[in-house]
Write an enzyme that holds these catalytic residues in place. Structure first.
Site, PDB file in Angstrom:
ATOM      1  CB  VAL A 136      -0.934   0.013   1.232  1.00 20.72           C
ATOM      2  CG1 VAL A 136      -1.801   1.261   1.222  1.00 20.72           C
ATOM      3  CG2 VAL A 136      -1.799  -1.252   1.260  1.00 20.72           C
ATOM      4  CG  HIS A 177       1.581   0.747   5.978  1.00 22.36           C
ATOM      5  ND1 HIS A 177       1.721   1.137   4.659  1.00 22.36           N
ATOM      6  CD2 HIS A 177       1.831  -0.581   5.987  1.00 22.36           C
ATOM      7  CE1 HIS A 177       2.022   0.097   3.914  1.00 22.36           C
ATOM      8  NE2 HIS A 177       2.113  -0.954   4.697  1.00 22.36           N
TER       9      HIS A 177
HETATM   10  P1  AMP Z   1       2.574  -3.722   3.320  1.00 24.89           P
HETATM   11  O1  AMP Z   1       2.940  -4.997   2.633  1.00 24.89           O
HETATM   12  O2  AMP Z   1       3.569  -3.340   4.381  1.00 24.89           O
HETATM   13  O3  AMP Z   1       2.288  -2.610   2.340  1.00 24.89           O
HETATM   14  O4  AMP Z   1       1.253  -4.045   4.136  1.00 24.89           O
HETATM   15  C1  AMP Z   1      -0.029  -3.663   3.744  1.00 24.89           C
HETATM   16  C2  AMP Z   1      -0.971  -4.217   4.773  1.00 24.89           C
HETATM   17  O5  AMP Z   1      -2.230  -3.589   4.635  1.00 24.89           O
HETATM   18  C3  AMP Z   1      -1.218  -5.727   4.671  1.00 24.89           C
HETATM   19  O6  AMP Z   1      -0.843  -6.355   5.900  1.00 24.89           O
HETATM   20  C4  AMP Z   1      -2.728  -5.822   4.412  1.00 24.89           C
HETATM   21  O7  AMP Z   1      -3.319  -6.933   5.038  1.00 24.89           O
HETATM   22  C5  AMP Z   1      -3.223  -4.513   4.977  1.00 24.89           C
HETATM   23  N1  AMP Z   1      -4.480  -4.012   4.436  1.00 24.89           N
HETATM   24  C6  AMP Z   1      -4.813  -3.869   3.126  1.00 24.89           C
HETATM   25  N2  AMP Z   1      -6.055  -3.362   3.007  1.00 24.89           N
HETATM   26  C7  AMP Z   1      -6.512  -3.161   4.273  1.00 24.89           C
HETATM   27  C8  AMP Z   1      -7.729  -2.661   4.828  1.00 24.89           C
HETATM   28  N3  AMP Z   1      -8.751  -2.240   4.049  1.00 24.89           N
HETATM   29  N4  AMP Z   1      -7.853  -2.594   6.169  1.00 24.89           N
HETATM   30  C9  AMP Z   1      -6.840  -3.020   6.966  1.00 24.89           C
HETATM   31  N5  AMP Z   1      -5.661  -3.502   6.512  1.00 24.89           N
HETATM   32  C10 AMP Z   1      -5.511  -3.581   5.179  1.00 24.89           C
END
Ligand code: AMP
Length: 121
Positions: free
Chosen positions: A100, A104
């Protein structure tokens, strides 16, 4: 990379899609990850258009960066994971598999978390 405000976390910040909120202040929003990898798996995101830690630290004020990192600590205390310990992880860019494109920090806790990285040798 330019910030794309159609990403899922931008939509959560705008209230367009729901989240299971844990903590919120002027700098950050914390909510449960939708696909938890540990008994506690919470994401803390800055309330601003920052793609990555690189973007945040290059573009945001020291006050904002400090406020954001304080929010991570506050979230961990609120989750009551400090005594047993927890891990924070931030994936930045392709090699880290950042999915994303809104910065984060993951908070993992609730069980022994094993080694920091899997050995590949
Ligand atoms: P990253 O690989 O560090 O970019 O992690 C992205 C994280 O966002 C993953 O652990 C996903 O499960 C989480 N994620 C994606 N969409 C959502 C959402 N709508 N609500 C909560 N977590 C999400």
């Amino acid at each position: 990379m330019a910030y794309d405000d159609s990403n899922v976390f931008a939509r959560i910040l705008r209230g367009e899609i729901p989240c299971r909120k844990v903590y919120e202040d002027d700098f950050a929003l914390a909510f449960h990850d939708i696909h938890p990898l540990a008994p506690v798996h919470v994401l803390v995101i800055p309330k601003g258009p920052y793609v990555s830690l690189d973007d945040l630290t290059a573009s945001a004020s020291p006050e904002f960066v400090g406020g954001f990192f304080q929010a991570i600590g506050t979230t961990a205390r609120q989750l009551e994971v400090v005594e047993n310990g927890y891990r924070i992880v931030a994936n930045i860019g392709a090699h880290a598999h950042q999915e994303v494109p809104h910065f984060h920090v993951h908070i993992f806790a609730g069980r022994p978390l094993g080694p920091m990285l899997k050995r590949s040798d």
